[in-house]
Motif scaffolding. Structure first.
Motif, PDB file in Angstrom:
ATOM      1  N   GLU A 121      -9.401  -0.318  19.237  1.00  0.00           N
ATOM      2  CA  GLU A 121      -9.961   0.972  18.853  1.00  0.00           C
ATOM      3  C   GLU A 121      -8.844   1.939  18.499  1.00  0.00           C
ATOM      4  OE1 GLU A 121     -12.477   4.490  21.005  1.00  0.00           O
ATOM      5  OE2 GLU A 121     -13.103   2.417  21.328  1.00  0.00           O
ATOM      6  N   ALA A 122      -7.749   1.915  19.302  1.00  0.00           N
ATOM      7  CA  ALA A 122      -6.607   2.778  19.010  1.00  0.00           C
ATOM      8  C   ALA A 122      -5.963   2.388  17.693  1.00  0.00           C
ATOM      9  CB  ALA A 122      -5.600   2.705  20.148  1.00  0.00           C
ATOM     10  N   VAL A 123      -5.892   1.072  17.455  1.00  0.00           N
ATOM     11  CA  VAL A 123      -5.326   0.597  16.191  1.00  0.00           C
ATOM     12  C   VAL A 123      -6.168   1.079  15.030  1.00  0.00           C
ATOM     13  CG1 VAL A 123      -4.848  -1.464  14.817  1.00  0.00           C
ATOM     14  CG2 VAL A 123      -4.192  -1.395  17.210  1.00  0.00           C
ATOM     15  N   ASP A 124      -7.478   1.098  15.199  1.00  0.00           N
ATOM     16  CA  ASP A 124      -8.368   1.586  14.140  1.00  0.00           C
ATOM     17  C   ASP A 124      -8.074   3.039  13.795  1.00  0.00           C
ATOM     18  OD1 ASP A 124      -9.737  -0.686  13.596  1.00  0.00           O
ATOM     19  OD2 ASP A 124     -11.390  -0.294  14.959  1.00  0.00           O
ATOM     20  N   ALA A 125      -7.917   3.893  14.815  1.00  0.00           N
ATOM     21  CA  ALA A 125      -7.625   5.307  14.579  1.00  0.00           C
ATOM     22  C   ALA A 125      -6.311   5.460  13.824  1.00  0.00           C
ATOM     23  CB  ALA A 125      -7.566   6.061  15.910  1.00  0.00           C
ATOM     24  N   ASN A 126      -5.317   4.700  14.241  1.00  0.00           N
ATOM     25  CA  ASN A 126      -4.012   4.794  13.593  1.00  0.00           C
ATOM     26  C   ASN A 126      -4.051   4.238  12.173  1.00  0.00           C
ATOM     27  OD1 ASN A 126      -1.066   5.380  13.855  1.00  0.00           O
ATOM     28  ND2 ASN A 126      -0.930   3.186  13.464  1.00  0.00           N
ATOM     29  N   SER A 127      -4.739   3.107  11.998  1.00  0.00           N
ATOM     30  CA  SER A 127      -4.786   2.484  10.673  1.00  0.00           C
ATOM     31  C   SER A 127      -5.538   3.367   9.683  1.00  0.00           C
ATOM     32  CB  SER A 127      -5.445   1.106  10.751  1.00  0.00           C
ATOM     33  OG  SER A 127      -6.787   1.211  11.188  1.00  0.00           O
ATOM     34  N   GLU A 128      -6.595   4.042  10.152  1.00  0.00           N
ATOM     35  CA  GLU A 128      -7.327   4.956   9.274  1.00  0.00           C
ATOM     36  C   GLU A 128      -6.435   6.133   8.873  1.00  0.00           C
ATOM     37  OE1 GLU A 128     -10.041   4.695   7.784  1.00  0.00           O
ATOM     38  OE2 GLU A 128     -11.224   3.200   8.820  1.00  0.00           O
ATOM     39  N   LYS A 129      -5.641   6.600   9.822  1.00  0.00           N
ATOM     40  CA  LYS A 129      -4.720   7.703   9.516  1.00  0.00           C
ATOM     41  C   LYS A 129      -3.679   7.260   8.489  1.00  0.00           C
ATOM     42  CE  LYS A 129      -1.545   8.781  12.537  1.00  0.00           C
ATOM     43  NZ  LYS A 129      -0.302   8.528  11.764  1.00  0.00           N
ATOM     44  N   GLU A 130      -3.127   6.064   8.673  1.00  0.00           N
ATOM     45  CA  GLU A 130      -2.121   5.549   7.737  1.00  0.00           C
ATOM     46  C   GLU A 130      -2.722   5.329   6.350  1.00  0.00           C
ATOM     47  OE1 GLU A 130       1.050   5.350   8.229  1.00  0.00           O
ATOM     48  OE2 GLU A 130       0.828   6.064  10.283  1.00  0.00           O
ATOM     49  N   LEU A 131      -3.960   4.838   6.323  1.00  0.00           N
ATOM     50  CA  LEU A 131      -4.635   4.646   5.044  1.00  0.00           C
ATOM     51  C   LEU A 131      -4.864   5.995   4.360  1.00  0.00           C
ATOM     52  CD1 LEU A 131      -5.925   2.615   3.101  1.00  0.00           C
ATOM     53  CD2 LEU A 131      -8.079   2.872   4.365  1.00  0.00           C
ATOM     54  N   GLY A 132      -5.212   7.003   5.171  1.00  0.00           N
ATOM     55  CA  GLY A 132      -5.366   8.353   4.633  1.00  0.00           C
ATOM     56  C   GLY A 132      -4.065   8.866   4.034  1.00  0.00           C
ATOM     57  N   ASN A 133      -2.949   8.557   4.698  1.00  0.00           N
ATOM     58  CA  ASN A 133      -1.634   8.954   4.169  1.00  0.00           C
ATOM     59  C   ASN A 133      -1.357   8.313   2.812  1.00  0.00           C
ATOM     60  OD1 ASN A 133      -1.269  10.419   6.480  1.00  0.00           O
ATOM     61  ND2 ASN A 133       0.097   8.943   7.463  1.00  0.00           N
ATOM     62  N   GLU A 134      -1.757   7.039   2.659  1.00  0.00           N
ATOM     63  CA  GLU A 134      -1.558   6.344   1.386  1.00  0.00           C
ATOM     64  C   GLU A 134      -2.397   6.988   0.278  1.00  0.00           C
ATOM     65  OE1 GLU A 134       0.614   4.018   0.571  1.00  0.00           O
ATOM     66  OE2 GLU A 134       1.415   4.223   2.591  1.00  0.00           O
ATOM     67  N   PHE A 135      -3.640   7.312   0.610  1.00  0.00           N
ATOM     68  CA  PHE A 135      -4.504   7.993  -0.371  1.00  0.00           C
ATOM     69  C   PHE A 135      -3.917   9.353  -0.743  1.00  0.00           C
ATOM     70  CE2 PHE A 135      -8.251   5.291   0.995  1.00  0.00           C
ATOM     71  CZ  PHE A 135      -8.414   4.693  -0.242  1.00  0.00           C
ATOM     72  N   PHE A 136      -3.354  10.054   0.244  1.00  0.00           N
ATOM     73  CA  PHE A 136      -2.775  11.372  -0.006  1.00  0.00           C
ATOM     74  C   PHE A 136      -1.599  11.261  -0.987  1.00  0.00           C
ATOM     75  CE2 PHE A 136      -0.165  15.081   0.710  1.00  0.00           C
ATOM     76  CZ  PHE A 136      -1.087  16.094   0.915  1.00  0.00           C
TER      77      PHE A 136
END
Length: 425
Positions: free
Chosen positions: A68-83
């Motif tokens: 679950e923690a990995v999911d939160a972090n991975s979503e944040k990292e994916l958001g950074n890529e989109f940004f």
């Protein structure tokens, strides 16, 4: 989309299978009568198998929590890529999912930056505030909220953000630049408003000048008329007649002015008395209005949750020790170390002590509690060491004139506190 959601059902199925495998038929199913179960047989081998299965289940459960923690972090990292790709709406979606999994100051601040890029400044301000509720020392959140507030026309609050961020990181060049730009912008707005007022009055002067010029032209129009023609003579006579009428009117105006001046001189002595009485009435009304305003302001003071909130409220009440004392009193003394953390500055510490001195004689117990809890703020000893000579002199004066006058019940506590505050006898 959750990157690991496809694996969760399989993992839950594996966890259930492992649980069922421990008794062969399922946890809730009773064994047939007369047969020996794993729980009945307490031999060393069977007990070992049970503990092994338990460890496997426990490990799998921990794995789900870690995932679950990995999911939160991975979503944040994916958001950074989109940004980085300037896909700000997609980035916002990713940061939102990350926050849903596990809210963090970084995720809120990143989503705020994406909101700023698409000019949704109110949402950006709200997200930065949420980030600071989680971490009140997060510099980027202050900087981004300052940007959002500037765009919302909240220049004063915007400058408050950068000012507080500089207290936390005095050498941060980006914050210094942002702070200087905001102050320059505020100065320009003030000058613009001032020039608007000046422009309005200058236009009035110009209109008045224009009227005078027109009047002058009409009076001296006779100079441009040729008296050689009958029409010209008639025009001259007409204008002379107007001049005589104007002269008469002018004489009457002068006489009227003299009369008004004479009356004013006669009434001066009486007028002065009335003016003094009027001033006294106005001052009394102003004092009542100020007291009502203070009472109303005191009702709206709420306990701060962070050093930023405390400092903004404190500065807003600057010049009024009564309201500052009220702000201090609604803030529990024991909460001060948690509120200030590493953000207490030397000027703020000295100002709080000055405020404590204003109500110390009325409530010594409360005053001592605040003095004691301020010493528990992180880096307190360092702050005391770095006090300026003038601040040290102020503390010594306050201690000698106010705190030393405390009753014998607090003599020992105040003596110990005097040493902690570095006040020499």
């Amino acid at each position: 989309m959750n990157l690991f959601s496809k694996d969760l059902p399989a993992q839950r199925h594996s966890m259930n299978s492992a649980s069922q495998h421990s008794n062969g038929t399922g946890v809730n199913e009773k064994p047939p009568m007369g047969k020996t179960t794993a729980l009945d047989n307490l031999g060393s081998g069977r007990q070992y198998d049970y503990m092994k299965n338990y460890d496997a289940i426990h490990h799998l459960s921990d794995g789900l929590m870690e995932e679950e923690a990995v999911d939160a972090n991975s979503e944040k990292e994916l958001g950074n890529e989109f940004f980085k790709q300037k896909k700000f709406n997609e980035a916002i979606d990713c940061y939102s999912r990350s926050i849903a999994f596990s809210p963090t100051a970084v995720a809120y601040a990143n989503r705020a930056m994406a909101y700023i890029k698409i000019k949704r400044f109110q949402e950006a301000e709200n997200d930065c505030t949420e980030a600071l509720n989680l971490d009140d020392r997060y510099i980027k959140a202050y900087s981004r909220r300052s940007t959002a507030r500037k765009e919302l026309g909240k220049l004063k609050e915007s400058i408050d953000d950068t000012s507080f961020a500089l207290r936390l990181e005095p050498h941060n060049q980006e914050i210094k630049k942002q702070h200087a730009e905001l102050k320059s912008l505020l100065e320009k707005e003030i000058l613009k408003k001032a020039s608007g007022v000046t422009g309005g009055s200058s236009q009035g002067v110009q209109r008045e000048g224009k009227l005078k010029v027109e009047k002058s032209k009409s009076i001296h129009k006779v100079q441009s008329v040729s008296p050689s023609s009958p029409a010209g003579v008639a025009e001259v006579l007409k204008d002379n007649s107007k001049d005589r009428e104007g002269g008469a009117e002018t004489s009457m105006e002068v006489e009227s002015s003299r009369l008004r001046t004479h009356r004013a001189d006669m009434n001066t002595s009486f007028g002065n008395v009335k003016i003094q009485e009027l001033k006294a009435s106005v001052q009394e009304l102003a004092a009542r209005a100020a007291n009502l305003a203070k009472a109303e302001a005191a009702k709206n003071i709420s306990p701060p949750n962070s050093a930023y909130q405390f400092e903004v409220s404190w500065r807003g009440l600057s010049g009024d020790r009564t309201l500052q004392a009220h702000l201090l009193k609604v803030t529990p003394a024991t909460a001060l170390p948690g509120i200030f953390k590493n953000a207490l500055s030397a000027p703020m510490l000295v100002d709080i002590i000055r405020c404590i001195a204003t109500f110390f004689t009325e409530d010594m117990d409360l005053g001592v509690k605040y003095l004691e809890n301020l010493t528990k703020v992180p880096r307190f000893d360092m702050i005391i060491m770095c006090l300026s000579p003038s601040d040290k002199a102020d503390l010594r004066k306050i201690w000698d004139e106010v705190f030393s006058k405390g009753t014998s019940d607090y003599a020992q506590n105040l003596g110990n506190l005097r040493l902690k505050y570095g006040v020499k006898r």
